[in-house]
Structures are given as structure tokens and as C-alpha cells.
Design a protein around this motif. Structure first.
Motif, PDB file in Angstrom:
ATOM      1  N   LYS A   1      -4.776   7.051   6.377  1.00  0.00           N
ATOM      2  CA  LYS A   1      -3.460   7.629   6.640  1.00  0.00           C
ATOM      3  C   LYS A   1      -2.572   7.594   5.399  1.00  0.00           C
ATOM      4  CE  LYS A   1      -2.448   4.813   9.990  1.00  0.00           C
ATOM      5  NZ  LYS A   1      -3.649   3.960   9.818  1.00  0.00           N
ATOM      6  N   SER A   2      -2.496   6.433   4.750  1.00  0.00           N
ATOM      7  CA  SER A   2      -1.643   6.309   3.570  1.00  0.00           C
ATOM      8  C   SER A   2      -2.153   7.185   2.425  1.00  0.00           C
ATOM      9  CB  SER A   2      -1.577   4.849   3.114  1.00  0.00           C
ATOM     10  OG  SER A   2      -0.986   4.035   4.117  1.00  0.00           O
ATOM     11  N   THR A   3      -3.472   7.259   2.284  1.00  0.00           N
ATOM     12  CA  THR A   3      -4.047   8.106   1.231  1.00  0.00           C
ATOM     13  C   THR A   3      -3.701   9.565   1.468  1.00  0.00           C
ATOM     14  OG1 THR A   3      -5.890   6.553   1.014  1.00  0.00           O
ATOM     15  CG2 THR A   3      -6.171   8.727   0.024  1.00  0.00           C
ATOM     16  N   LEU A   4      -3.801  10.004   2.722  1.00  0.00           N
ATOM     17  CA  LEU A   4      -3.447  11.390   3.055  1.00  0.00           C
ATOM     18  C   LEU A   4      -1.985  11.661   2.740  1.00  0.00           C
ATOM     19  CD1 LEU A   4      -3.997  14.154   4.360  1.00  0.00           C
ATOM     20  CD2 LEU A   4      -3.470  13.110   6.577  1.00  0.00           C
ATOM     21  N   LEU A   5      -1.103  10.747   3.126  1.00  0.00           N
ATOM     22  CA  LEU A   5       0.321  10.946   2.875  1.00  0.00           C
ATOM     23  C   LEU A   5       0.614  11.009   1.385  1.00  0.00           C
ATOM     24  CD1 LEU A   5       3.154  11.114   4.199  1.00  0.00           C
ATOM     25  CD2 LEU A   5       3.320   8.630   3.903  1.00  0.00           C
ATOM     26  N   SER A   6      -0.075  10.187   0.587  1.00  0.00           N
ATOM     27  CA  SER A   6       0.165  10.180  -0.851  1.00  0.00           C
ATOM     28  C   SER A   6      -0.332  11.457  -1.525  1.00  0.00           C
ATOM     29  CB  SER A   6      -0.512   8.968  -1.491  1.00  0.00           C
ATOM     30  OG  SER A   6      -1.926   9.067  -1.414  1.00  0.00           O
ATOM     31  N   VAL A   7      -1.330  12.121  -0.917  1.00  0.00           N
ATOM     32  CA  VAL A   7      -1.896  13.332  -1.505  1.00  0.00           C
ATOM     33  C   VAL A   7      -1.077  14.572  -1.154  1.00  0.00           C
ATOM     34  CG1 VAL A   7      -3.903  14.877  -1.477  1.00  0.00           C
ATOM     35  CG2 VAL A   7      -4.229  12.401  -1.649  1.00  0.00           C
ATOM     36  N   VAL A   8      -0.619  14.655   0.105  1.00  0.00           N
ATOM     37  CA  VAL A   8       0.078  15.868   0.550  1.00  0.00           C
ATOM     38  C   VAL A   8       1.581  15.794   0.302  1.00  0.00           C
ATOM     39  CG1 VAL A   8      -1.671  16.362   2.289  1.00  0.00           C
ATOM     40  CG2 VAL A   8       0.341  15.009   2.916  1.00  0.00           C
ATOM     41  N   SER A   9       2.097  14.638  -0.121  1.00  0.00           N
ATOM     42  CA  SER A   9       3.524  14.512  -0.386  1.00  0.00           C
ATOM     43  C   SER A   9       3.733  13.670  -1.647  1.00  0.00           C
ATOM     44  CB  SER A   9       4.243  13.861   0.808  1.00  0.00           C
ATOM     45  OG  SER A   9       3.941  12.485   0.878  1.00  0.00           O
ATOM     46  N   ALA A  10       4.985  13.449  -1.977  1.00  0.00           N
ATOM     47  CA  ALA A  10       5.319  12.639  -3.156  1.00  0.00           C
ATOM     48  C   ALA A  10       5.488  11.170  -2.813  1.00  0.00           C
ATOM     49  CB  ALA A  10       6.592  13.170  -3.807  1.00  0.00           C
ATOM     50  N   ALA A  11       5.225  10.802  -1.564  1.00  0.00           N
ATOM     51  CA  ALA A  11       5.358   9.403  -1.158  1.00  0.00           C
ATOM     52  C   ALA A  11       4.316   8.544  -1.873  1.00  0.00           C
ATOM     53  CB  ALA A  11       5.199   9.276   0.359  1.00  0.00           C
ATOM     54  N   LYS A  12       4.666   7.289  -2.114  1.00  0.00           N
ATOM     55  CA  LYS A  12       3.779   6.363  -2.803  1.00  0.00           C
ATOM     56  C   LYS A  12       3.556   5.104  -1.968  1.00  0.00           C
ATOM     57  CE  LYS A  12       3.585   9.062  -6.377  1.00  0.00           C
ATOM     58  NZ  LYS A  12       2.355   9.853  -6.640  1.00  0.00           N
ATOM     59  N   PRO A  13       2.884   5.247  -0.829  1.00  0.00           N
ATOM     60  CA  PRO A  13       2.622   4.054  -0.016  1.00  0.00           C
ATOM     61  C   PRO A  13       1.572   3.167  -0.672  1.00  0.00           C
ATOM     62  CG  PRO A  13       1.490   5.946   0.903  1.00  0.00           C
ATOM     63  CD  PRO A  13       2.339   6.468  -0.227  1.00  0.00           C
ATOM     64  N   GLU A  14       1.567   1.896  -0.281  1.00  0.00           N
ATOM     65  CA  GLU A  14       0.566   0.979  -0.816  1.00  0.00           C
ATOM     66  C   GLU A  14      -0.806   1.323  -0.248  1.00  0.00           C
ATOM     67  OE1 GLU A  14      -0.387  -3.838  -1.022  1.00  0.00           O
ATOM     68  OE2 GLU A  14       1.466  -3.102  -0.118  1.00  0.00           O
ATOM     69  N   ILE A  15      -1.807   1.399  -1.108  1.00  0.00           N
ATOM     70  CA  ILE A  15      -3.165   1.762  -0.701  1.00  0.00           C
ATOM     71  C   ILE A  15      -4.116   0.697  -1.238  1.00  0.00           C
ATOM     72  CG2 ILE A  15      -4.992   3.489  -0.859  1.00  0.00           C
ATOM     73  CD1 ILE A  15      -2.805   5.583  -1.364  1.00  0.00           C
ATOM     74  N   ALA A  16      -4.950   0.150  -0.357  1.00  0.00           N
ATOM     75  CA  ALA A  16      -5.923  -0.862  -0.767  1.00  0.00           C
ATOM     76  C   ALA A  16      -7.072  -0.871   0.225  1.00  0.00           C
ATOM     77  CB  ALA A  16      -5.271  -2.245  -0.855  1.00  0.00           C
ATOM     78  N   ASN A  17      -8.168  -1.474  -0.168  1.00  0.00           N
ATOM     79  CA  ASN A  17      -9.377  -1.473   0.653  1.00  0.00           C
ATOM     80  C   ASN A  17      -9.433  -2.708   1.551  1.00  0.00           C
ATOM     81  OD1 ASN A  17     -11.822  -0.632   1.677  1.00  0.00           O
ATOM     82  ND2 ASN A  17     -13.015  -1.626   0.059  1.00  0.00           N
ATOM     83  N   TYR A  18      -8.394  -2.868   2.364  1.00  0.00           N
ATOM     84  CA  TYR A  18      -8.419  -3.923   3.377  1.00  0.00           C
ATOM     85  C   TYR A  18      -7.487  -3.494   4.513  1.00  0.00           C
ATOM     86  CZ  TYR A  18      -4.128  -5.330   0.912  1.00  0.00           C
ATOM     87  OH  TYR A  18      -2.903  -5.341   0.318  1.00  0.00           O
ATOM     88  N   PRO A  19      -7.729  -4.014   5.738  1.00  0.00           N
ATOM     89  CA  PRO A  19      -6.939  -3.587   6.895  1.00  0.00           C
ATOM     90  C   PRO A  19      -5.467  -3.972   6.768  1.00  0.00           C
ATOM     91  CG  PRO A  19      -8.957  -4.699   7.583  1.00  0.00           C
ATOM     92  CD  PRO A  19      -8.821  -4.923   6.104  1.00  0.00           C
ATOM     93  N   PHE A  20      -4.631  -3.196   7.444  1.00  0.00           N
ATOM     94  CA  PHE A  20      -3.188  -3.425   7.522  1.00  0.00           C
ATOM     95  C   PHE A  20      -2.536  -3.470   6.140  1.00  0.00           C
ATOM     96  CE2 PHE A  20      -4.832  -5.465  11.450  1.00  0.00           C
ATOM     97  CZ  PHE A  20      -4.228  -4.617  12.362  1.00  0.00           C
ATOM     98  N   THR A  21      -2.976  -2.553   5.277  1.00  0.00           N
ATOM     99  CA  THR A  21      -2.291  -2.397   3.994  1.00  0.00           C
ATOM    100  C   THR A  21      -0.859  -1.929   4.229  1.00  0.00           C
ATOM    101  OG1 THR A  21      -4.402  -1.751   3.032  1.00  0.00           O
ATOM    102  CG2 THR A  21      -2.434  -1.332   1.727  1.00  0.00           C
TER     103      THR A  21
END
Length: 329
Positions: free
Chosen positions: A175-195
Motif C-alpha cells: 500500500k505505501s509503495t503504491l502511494l509513493s509511486v502514484v503520488s508525491a507522498a513519502k510514507p515509510e517503506i520497509a520489509n517488515y509488517p506494520f511499517t
């Protein structure tokens, strides 16, 4: 918005102002010995008002403002002079804020538009002066009304993020990766649950300068309505979304089953969420070939769906088209 600054729940003690006391003055001067009553009215107490402000995104500015007191009304005086009204106090809140009574749980108001205001706690009415009580049988009343007392109320302010599209999925669904790609938002993205620990907003640009707002909320797991994972704390943020975009990874064992689990959690939280329009996006599809996708399509929910990959950009344009179409139906 910075995750450390996101506050969506505040409890505030509010107190309105007391009304001013009416005057019981009798007019006297060197030329008039018995001029009769001329006491003025007391001023009203100040109100506690909540008002929407589109420039705010969270309730962090109210986090440490635990007490809100309005001003008292002034007392009436001679010559039928009315006391000054108490000073109102206005609480600025972001759009999408719901005010509830902390004791009864009753919803007081919902602020959804810029400049929209509502009186949370009404100030006390000012007392009437003795001028108002004169009559043919009582020409010199020597009494006046006291002002109404202050009103106290503990109010809970809850923010429900306003967005067109809300992302729903398990932790690490992309979800966060999708948001960061389609918008200018910069959510935290990492390879563990509940990032993602707080909701994130992003403006998605569409064709011809059009756009819509997408919200990413923390991941949901089975049993969230019972408090598992992050529980239902953030589910209220999708109550105002027009469309729910379900994200299920292509490497899931059973896409339809995971979709049903997510849907059930929403149902347990608020059955009205099932009335919202839904779209399914199968994320991480870059790891699946066409034959595997064809097999998956045989057992997908009966809603609009699309295979996407935030890494390669596959299907993102088609996803925007579907979301825009559903939003405008």
C-alpha cells in the motif's frame, strides 16, 4: 505529514462563560430624586466554538490544550447599560473532525467543510436588569436576574481523514509503495509488517490536470476488530472514503480468501462500509507470468480488478482509469 506529528484523537475539557448579572439600579441625580429603575442587562457568556480549517491536517495543535475556557459576560449597570458579552473561544480543526460528548458518546457535530462552525458549549444567558420588570403595580422593582452559570463539558475530537480512495490490505501488501509511486507522498517503506503506523495522504494526478486524494491506513490483520495488530484505531479513517481499494499481493496463497477476510473485518467494525464502492488491485504482479494471472482470474471477487506492479509501473495507468471511473459513477 510526519508520522510523529500525526494526532487524530484529542480529549478536551471545555467551559463556556457565565452570563453577566443584571443591574437593580434606581436612577438618582441632583434634579431627580425618584427616577425609577434604570438597571441594564448582563452580557452573555462566551461560547466554545469548533470551526473547520482546511490548512490543518492533524489535531497536534490541540494535543496539549486540555482546557478551553470562554470569557464571562459583563454585569449590567446604570442608565440601562448592557454588560459586555464574554469572549468566544474558537477551536480550529481539520476537515473530517467529529466531536463527541466524552460521557455519553453522543455525536455533537461533524466538520467537513472549510469555515463550517458549531457551538460545542453555549455560554450562559445574561440576566435582565430591573428596567425590564417595571409595571403599573410595581414601578420601582428592586431586583434583577442573575446571569446563567457556566456550562462544562468534556469533548472528544476524532479526525477521520477525508480522501477519495482508501487503501485496504494486510501488512506488507504494497500500500505505501503504491502511494509513493502514484503520488508525491513519502510514507515509510520497509520489509517488515506494520511499517505504516499512521495514515498517509497523497494527491494522485490524473489526465488533463485532474486529480484525486488517496489515503493509506495501517495494515489490517484477521481479528483486528478484536484488537489484534493495531486493532480498529485507524479504521475510522476509511469511513469517509468514496472508494475502497483492496490490495492483495499476487504471491498470496488465496487472493479471494484474503479479500473476504479484509471485507469481514470492515463488516465487524462498521457494516455500512460494505455499501462503499470497491476495487481490487493484485499487487506485486511482476513476479507472476501471464499463465498464473489467467489462473488467478478464475477465482477473483466480482468487483473491478487490475494486476499492478509498483516497481515496474505495470497496470498503474489502468488502475487510475478504473478508480476515476468508479469515483464518477
Amino acid at each position: 505529514m510526519a508520522s510523529t506529528n500525526f494526532v487524530d484523537y484529542v480529549k478536551t475539557f471545555c467551559r463556556s462563560g457565565a452570563g453577566g448579572r443584571g443591574s437593580a439600579h434606581l436612577h438618582r441625580d441632583k434634579r431627580t430624586m425618584k427616577g425609577g429603575p434604570d438597571g441594564g442587562d448582563g452580557g452573555r457568556g462566551g461560547n466554545v466554538i469548533v470551526r473547520g480549517n482546511r490548512n490543518y491536517w492533524t489535531l497536534i495543535h490541540l494535543k496539549y490544550q486540555r482546557h478551553v475556557f470562554a470569557g464571562d459576560g459583563g454585569n449590567g449597570s446604570e442608565d440601562r447599560s448592557t454588560g459586555a458579552d464574554g469572549e468566544d473561544v474558537t477551536i480550529e480543526v481539520p476537515l473530517g473532525t467529529v466531536a463527541r460528548d466524552a460521557e455519553t458518546g453522543e455525536t455533537i457535530c461533524e466538520i467537513t467543510q472549510d469555515g463550517e462552525s458549531f457551538i460545542l458549549v453555549k455560554g450562559g444567558r445574561g440576566g435582565l436588569g430591573n428596567w425590564n420588570f417595571r409595571s403599573a403595580t410595581n414601578q420601582t422593582p428592586r431586583f434583577a436576574q442573575p446571569g446563567e452559570p457556566r456550562v462544562e463539558r468534556t469533548v472528544i475530537l476524532e479526525l477521520k481523514v477525508l480522501a477519495d480512495v482508501g487503501l485496504v490490505g494486510f501488512p506488507n501488501a504494497g500500500k505505501s509503495t503504491l502511494l509513493s509511486v502514484v503520488s508525491a507522498a513519502k510514507p515509510e517503506i520497509a520489509n517488515y509488517p506494520f511499517t505504516t503506523l499512521v495514515p498517509n495522504l497523497g494527491i494522485v494526478n490524473y489526465r488533463d490536470g485532474r486529480s484525486f486524494v488517496m489515503a493509506d491506513i495501517p495494515g489490517i490483520i484477521e481479528g483486528a476488530h478484536q484488537g489484534k495488530g493495531l486493532g480498529i484505531r485507524f479504521l475510522r479513517h476509511i469511513e469517509r472514503n468514496s472508494v475502497l481499494l483492496f490490495l492483495v499481493p499476487a504471491d498470496s496463497q488465496n487472493i479471494h480468501q484474503e479479500y473476504n477476510i479484509l471485507l469481514n473485518e470492515l463488516k465487524q467494525y462498521n457494516p455500512e462500509l460494505l455499501d462503499k464502492k470497491r476495487v481490487l488491485a493484485i499487487s506485486k504482479s511482476d513476479c507472476a507470468d501471464k499463465e498464473l494471472m489467467a489462473e488467478m482470474e478464475c477465482d477473483l471477487p466480482d468487483i473491478p480488478y487490475v494486476f499492478i506492479s509498483s516497481v515496474t509501473g505495470t497496470g498503474l495507468t489502468e488502475l487510475k482509469d478504473i478508480l476515476w471511473k468508479v469515483l464518477n459513477e
